[in-house]
Design a protein around this motif. Structure first.
Motif, mmCIF file in Angstrom:
data_model
loop_
_atom_site.group_PDB
_atom_site.id
_atom_site.type_symbol
_atom_site.label_atom_id
_atom_site.label_comp_id
_atom_site.label_asym_id
_atom_site.label_seq_id
_atom_site.Cartn_x
_atom_site.Cartn_y
_atom_site.Cartn_z
ATOM 1 N N VAL A 183 0.811 -1.220 0.000
ATOM 2 C CA VAL A 183 0.000 0.000 0.000
ATOM 3 C C VAL A 183 0.846 1.272 0.000
ATOM 4 O O VAL A 183 0.389 2.330 -0.411
ATOM 5 C CB VAL A 183 -0.978 0.047 1.195
ATOM 6 C CG1 VAL A 183 -2.148 -0.879 0.958
ATOM 7 C CG2 VAL A 183 -0.264 -0.293 2.485
ATOM 8 N N ASP A 202 -1.695 2.871 -2.811
ATOM 9 C CA ASP A 202 -3.086 2.439 -2.903
ATOM 10 C C ASP A 202 -3.909 3.175 -1.853
ATOM 11 O O ASP A 202 -4.200 2.650 -0.777
ATOM 12 C CB ASP A 202 -3.148 0.924 -2.685
ATOM 13 C CG ASP A 202 -4.521 0.350 -3.006
ATOM 14 O OD1 ASP A 202 -5.489 1.145 -3.148
ATOM 15 O OD2 ASP A 202 -4.641 -0.888 -3.106
ATOM 16 N N GLU A 243 -7.420 3.881 2.952
ATOM 17 C CA GLU A 243 -8.620 4.413 3.621
ATOM 18 C C GLU A 243 -9.411 3.293 4.278
ATOM 19 O O GLU A 243 -9.978 3.475 5.357
ATOM 20 C CB GLU A 243 -9.494 5.171 2.606
ATOM 21 C CG GLU A 243 -8.918 6.553 2.302
ATOM 22 C CD GLU A 243 -9.532 7.195 1.062
ATOM 23 O OE1 GLU A 243 -10.206 6.485 0.282
ATOM 24 O OE2 GLU A 243 -9.321 8.408 0.869
ATOM 25 N N GLU A 244 -9.435 2.125 3.622
ATOM 26 C CA GLU A 244 -10.072 0.963 4.233
ATOM 27 C C GLU A 244 -9.350 0.602 5.527
ATOM 28 O O GLU A 244 -9.956 0.393 6.562
ATOM 29 C CB GLU A 244 -9.998 -0.246 3.303
ATOM 30 C CG GLU A 244 -11.100 -0.327 2.257
ATOM 31 C CD GLU A 244 -10.857 -1.509 1.335
ATOM 32 O OE1 GLU A 244 -10.431 -2.571 1.830
ATOM 33 O OE2 GLU A 244 -11.060 -1.359 0.105
ATOM 34 N N LEU A 245 -8.030 0.551 5.426
ATOM 35 C CA LEU A 245 -7.225 0.168 6.584
ATOM 36 C C LEU A 245 -7.411 1.136 7.748
ATOM 37 O O LEU A 245 -7.370 0.748 8.910
ATOM 38 C CB LEU A 245 -5.740 0.099 6.204
ATOM 39 C CG LEU A 245 -5.323 -1.101 5.366
ATOM 40 C CD1 LEU A 245 -3.876 -0.989 4.937
ATOM 41 C CD2 LEU A 245 -5.539 -2.391 6.144
ATOM 42 N N ARG A 286 -7.217 1.589 -0.533
ATOM 43 C CA ARG A 286 -6.898 0.524 0.424
ATOM 44 C C ARG A 286 -6.484 1.124 1.761
ATOM 45 O O ARG A 286 -6.864 0.649 2.834
ATOM 46 C CB ARG A 286 -5.748 -0.322 -0.148
ATOM 47 C CG ARG A 286 -5.398 -1.546 0.661
ATOM 48 C CD ARG A 286 -6.393 -2.688 0.411
ATOM 49 N NE ARG A 286 -6.354 -3.678 1.494
ATOM 50 C CZ ARG A 286 -5.332 -4.508 1.723
ATOM 51 N NH1 ARG A 286 -4.285 -4.489 0.931
ATOM 52 N NH2 ARG A 286 -5.371 -5.362 2.718
#
Lengths: 232, 232
Positions: free
Chosen positions: B208, B222, B227-229, B225
């Motif tokens: 990432v 990424d 932001e998901e994390l 990704r």
DNA sequence: CGAATGATTGACCCCCTTCAAAAGCGGTGG
DNA sequence: CCACCGCTTTTGAAGGGGGTCAATCATTCG
């Protein structure tokens, strides 16, 4: 990680935004707020929710209100417990970015944001009161940040009890009324309910506090010791 | 617990207090601050220290400044990294309650608190700018509180990198310049340098982010990704 | 080059979390 | 009055994430 407690009781959408606390002596603010209407709320009712249009700010008249933020997966961080005299919902955005929920039966007074903002535009004195109120709130939030970021469970609880003691009136007697549930304390301090419970028990065992009736009333038996434990 | 990094370099006592951030468009404030004198600071110099008389507020002109609080035993919680345009030292007390130290070479512009306060007393517009600036700061502090109180190490680092990316200019390129040391990041996020280091490595391994030259430049490979994390 | 500072990596351990169960505490109704 | 139910708190046992201690590597600067 994962304190996850349910917000529950999504009540009719009252209003107003971010939030702030009024220090003693904000007369101009107090005067203005005296005009608002009072709402009586049951325990666990929402004063406002994240995303609601910010129409009013609220001054707590009675009871305790938890101001909090929830993550997408349900984890919850309580930012502050608001006590009588405190003001919640101040901010600059059109929508609330936090939620506020009563911890017990409470009374809040609502004041129109539009009115307040219009008044502040021409009344420098009022604007300064607002400024100082937010500074106060900022100071409290920083204190909590330091506690959550740096302190152990025992230190967090000791710090929490002392803060409550100085905030929630009653400085005369060494007694604190825990109106909130263990889950609320946990979500404020970044711990789990189990750890909060165990830590309170530990403090009791150590002789620094005493618990009464259902664990809602706490006697601070050794405040100096408690201050040491809070480490600064 | 125990992040404990040395404040070091107790430099000549500049001034001013608490602190705040100026949102884009605070023209009145900017105008006033344009009058102040500029100080050039080396890396790790103090802009002001806790307990110093609050004589000036500072606007960051260049570089990065860490605003922090230390506990009696040396543990340190960084409250915020101030970037160009940000204002530090606002508050209501006569003394600073926090310390501020440059992270790298920096320029700050000093403005007299007395002058500012006097002006705000009659200029409602200026007072409102101050109010909004503190609200902004409050919002950032709450965000950090949620991160430190509820998120795991990976989530904290992901959140930190994204915040830096949106704060420190350069939104165009997916690149972040880590001007601060690992110890600074650790003290901001309530972790240790080792955990920060390991977590950055993990993010790199996951693909990432990418690290460049001495680990000071980070490429966000990424962002979705990431932001998901950061989970919210 | 060597010293100093910072970053990385490894091994081990502890505090807090997680999962689970029991015990209090009100309220309600038979 | 007490049994029953729901909710909260307490307590126990086990596991893990991050801390601690320590060694190695990298970078900078004299």
């Amino acid at each position: 990680m994962l304190a996850m407690q349910s917000p529950e009781l999504r009540t009719p959408p009252p209003q107003i935004s971010s939030d702030i606390r009024a220090p003693a002596g904000t007369l101009a603010l107090d005067d203005r707020l005296a005009q608002g209407t009072v709402r009586r709320l049951e325990a666990k009712e929402h004063v406002f929710c994240e995303g609601d249009p910010r129409i009013h700010v609220f001054r707590i008249e009675d009871g305790v209100v938890a101001v909090y933020k929830t993550l997408v997966d349900g984890r919850r961080q309580i930012i502050d417990f608001a006590y009588p005299g405190d003001i919640i919902g101040l901010g600059v955005l059109r929508e609330h970015v936090l939620s506020a929920q009563t911890v017990c039966k409470a009374k809040v007074r609502a004041l129109s944001v539009a009115t307040l903002e219009r008044a502040a535009e021409t009344d420098a004195n009022l604007a300064i009161k607002l400024y100082k109120a937010v500074c106060q709130e900022l100071s409290a939030t920083r204190h909590l940040l330091v506690t959550v970021g740096q302190r152990s469970a025992v230190e967090r609880l000791a710090s929490f009890l002392l803060t409550l003691h100085s905030r929630a009136g009653e400085q005369a007697r060494p007694t604190v009324n825990l109106a909130m549930r263990r889950s609320d304390i946990a979500d404020l301090l970044g711990l789990t309910i189990e750890t909060v419970s165990r830590t309170i028990t530990k403090l009791r065992t150590m002789g620094v506090i005493d618990i009464e009736q259902g664990g809602t009333t706490v006697h601070l038996r050794d405040i100096p010791r408690l201050e040491e434990l809070a480490s600064g």
